[in-house]
Write an enzyme that holds these catalytic residues in place. Structure first.
Site, short mmCIF file in Angstrom:
data_model
loop_
_atom_site.label_atom_id
_atom_site.label_comp_id
_atom_site.label_asym_id
_atom_site.label_seq_id
_atom_site.Cartn_x
_atom_site.Cartn_y
_atom_site.Cartn_z
N ASP A 1 0.85 -1.19 0.00
CA ASP A 1 0.00 0.00 0.00
C ASP A 1 0.89 1.25 0.00
OD1 ASP A 1 -2.82 0.97 0.41
OD2 ASP A 1 -1.85 1.94 2.12
N GLU B 1 1.51 0.24 -4.88
CA GLU B 1 1.01 1.51 -5.40
C GLU B 1 2.19 2.48 -5.52
OE1 GLU B 1 -3.42 2.37 -3.83
OE2 GLU B 1 -1.94 2.26 -2.23
#
Ligand code: CA
Length: 671
Positions: A334, A363
């Site tokens: 993340d 990400e």
């Protein structure tokens, strides 16, 4: 050297490099170790229960720990079999004394306040010794389906038994069906869909759901204990060993079905900075801070400091633990842009020691790059992809936006007929690895190709919004065709195909673009949609099957990209892929044509190589299948809003037996 835009107590402490922080259990004694170099005293407190609320809650003993100045580690050994005993540390930092659970907790009581000593061998489900990682040879062989544990089975349409709905154990139920139908759900459904991996939204212990009641809903992007499974997904959150065993049962059930398990890991921030075990144990160390202010590139109130020796070590230890103890097959990071490149490359090296095929991607952005605290040169964003291992992937948001337009607004992308950002689609098809169309990746193995994820509108809701259709249960063929177009791009692209669970059956969250704490009625999977939108499910299945059988689609290297010829003539996208391996069991050429216009148009196939004359059709606007659906009639026209995927007939004939190929229908599609 990482450039930091703040100064604090960075490397003023002695650090520790051994792998025994937390506790080391034997039936005879347990040794506790905690790195707390700023502390003047550390006490180990043993409890009979995981919370003060439970019956018989007693403090068993309070033990002085001994400090080693060389390493900053406090330790003590307690005799006896401590399995199932709960513990905390009482840490004196300056004039402040705080009680906290262990940073290296492996088990906790309800709602995470107390750690638990656990004999992990007692948490192994039957057959665990034979459980193995499910891995793919190349990153780009993976096909990822993103699911939240609770969403998977919380609806009664899942057919899962009531006591297992919304839990880890729902994954262990076999032959589940939509009630009163023969339509498979959950694990049975996934086996048929053909994906290779599930990616689980956070399953480490997070803070936003009260485990005692389990009433609230949350995605779980608010970590409390990184090495402990979340308690609200277990049948008993009070006894620390139960969730561990049930988590392993889930992993084993997926592995037995041939499906790998990817964990969504959120090392970039925590539920709370100040109240975290990290801050209580070593103040001002684990987070990026400017004075007393927590930097906030995570957008969630604090950002951790991956570049610091002991947090870097923590990330590595934690990931190794999940891969080894729980047999986790991949990790999705993340807000990976919050982490520094050096740490991520080190993680790759450490996971490689277990298996090089363990997946890593994340990400490639932050929520606020200006408040990240380290130089933009040093963080894991797309523009730095070339500094990262080619086996660390990144979500390709450029292609996502090119395909469908903005994630939450009513703008249109290529699939809804816009020609505005077509180059982003073309670049994405090439795994963001083509100099012609634009690149940021070293090679396609770094590129995660997707149209929808848990964040933002579901693809279906986005298509409805951008087409001004209000009925979430519509069967409007225009919307379904656009969904099919999107899928064809995702599965025909170089890169790692990824989708939100249910993208393949028109999953709706009724327009809720940020459902992180919305109720089950918004988030849970409605399995009846697999029946209503069966045509779409079958189309995805067909594309997945095509991808698995057509070797060149999964090529992870720049070389494969260079053998591909893509053109865009203002109406259609045409691509030809060549496979020059010479292997007799591989297809040599395939081609894809997409027309996003409202009128039919002509196309031309181009390649650097001499193209074959005979082709078979694998997919059109109706059907996708790895088995040829008809002979291509050499009509170089494509109908409006349609796809055509064709494969060279000579190599197809060599691979398939004559009886099958002689039956391939030969008719004109009649465009
Ligand atoms: Ca929790």
């Amino acid at each position: 050297m990482i450039t930091k835009f703040y100064s604090n107590k960075d490397e003023i402490y002695n650090t520790y490099d051994k792998n025994d922080l937390g506790f080391v259990y034997t039936p005879q004694s347990t040794t506790f170790k905690v790195w707390a170099p700023a502390a003047s005293q550390v006490l180990l407190k043993l409890y009979s229960t995981g919370s003060y609320l439970e019956e018989g809650a007693t403090v068993l003993s309070i033990n002085q720990m001994v400090y080693d100045k060389q390493t900053g580690v406090w330790s003590t050994t307690i005799d006896g079999d401590l399995h199932g005993i709960y513990y905390t540390y009482v840490i004196q930092n300056g004039n402040k004394s705080t009680e906290t659970q262990d940073v290296y907790s492996k088990a906790t009581g309800v709602n995470s306040a107390r750690s638990m000593v656990v004999d992990l061998s007692r948490t192994n489900p039957q057959g665990w010794e034979n459980d193995k990682h499910v891995l793919v040879d190349k990153q780009t062989d993976a096909i990822v389906w993103e699911i939240h544990v609770r969403d998977f089975s919380s609806s009664n349409t899942s057919g899962v038994s009531k006591q297992h709905r919304g839990t880890y154990l729902a994954f262990t139920e076999t032959d589940t069906k939509v009630p009163n139908t023969n339509a498979p759900t959950c694990l049975s459904y996934l086996k048929e869909l053909g994906i290779t991996h599930v990616q689980l939204n956070p399953v480490f212990d997070f803070g936003s759901v009260n485990e005692a009641t389990g009433v609230e809903y949350n995605w779980g992007y608010d970590p409390v204990n990184y090495n402990v499974p979340e308690g609200s997904y277990s049948t008993d959150p009070y006894h620390g060993e139960v969730r561990i065993k049930e988590f392993k049962q889930m992993v084993k059930a997926l592995h037995d079905a041939g499906i790998g398990v990817i964990m969504d890991v959120v090392y970039n921030h925590m539920y709370s900075g100040g109240d975290s075990c990290f801050e209580k144990t070593v103040p001002d160390y684990y987070f990026r801070k400017q004075g007393s202010r927590y930097l906030n590139s995570s957008g969630c109130g604090n950002v951790t400091a991956s570049e610091k020796t002991m947090f870097r070590k923590y990330m590595i230890d934690s990931l190794r633990y999940w891969a080894e103890e729980y047999h986790i097959d991949g990790f999705r990071f993340d807000l990976m842009g919050c982490h520094d490149i050096e740490t991520m490359n080190l993680i790759r090296e450490e996971l490689d020691k277990i298996d090089k095929r363990i997946l890593m991607y994340g990400e490639p952005w932050t929520a606020d790059n200006g408040d990240n605290g380290i130089s933009g040169e040093d963080c894991c964003t797309k523009n730095n992809a070339k500094k990262l291992s080619s086996r660390i992937g990144m979500f390709n948001d450029d292609m996502r936006n090119g395909l469908k337009g903005g994630s939450d607004d009513d703008t249109k992308g290529y699939i809804q007929g816009s020609g505005f950002d077509t180059y982003k689609v073309l670049a994405g098809m090439m795994g963001a690895s083509s100099d012609t169309f634009g690149r940021w990746a070293k090679q396609p193995s770094q590129c995660v190709t997707y149209a929808s994820a848990h964040d933002n509108l579901t693809l279906w809701d986005k298509l409805l919004k951008s087409n001004w259709v209000k009925d979430f249960n519509t069967t409007d063929s225009k919307i379904i065709d656009q969904n099919k177009l999107s899928a064809a791009f995702i599965f025909m692209a170089f890169g790692i195909p990824f989708m939100l669970a249910g993208e393949e059956f028109a999953r709706t969250k009724f327009g809720d673009h940020n459902s992180y704490k919305s109720p089950d009625s918004i988030n849970s999977i409605d399995w009846t949609r697999t029946i209503k939108y069966k045509e779409l499910v079958d189309y995805y299945k067909g594309l997945i099957d095509i991808r698995k059988k057509y070797h060149q689609l999964c090529e992870a290297t720049e070389d494969a990209v260079n053998k591909t010829y893509m053109t865009y003539n203002g109406k259609t996208i045409t691509g030809t892929m060549a496979n020059l391996s010479g292997k007799s069991d591989e297809y040599k050429f395939m081609a894809m044509v997409v027309n996003n216009n409202n009128e039919k148009c002509k196309f031309e196939l181009k390649s650097k190589y001499e193209l074959p004359n005979r082709w078979y059709v694998l997919a059109d606007h109706d059907i996708a299948s790895s088995k040829a659906i008809r002979v291509f009639d050499n009509n170089m026209e494509i109908r409006p809003n349609a796809i055509l995927i064709i494969v060279d007939a000579d190599s197809y004939d060599k691979i398939h037996d004559a009886e099958e190929t002689s039956k391939i229908p030969n008719y004109s599609a009649g465009y």
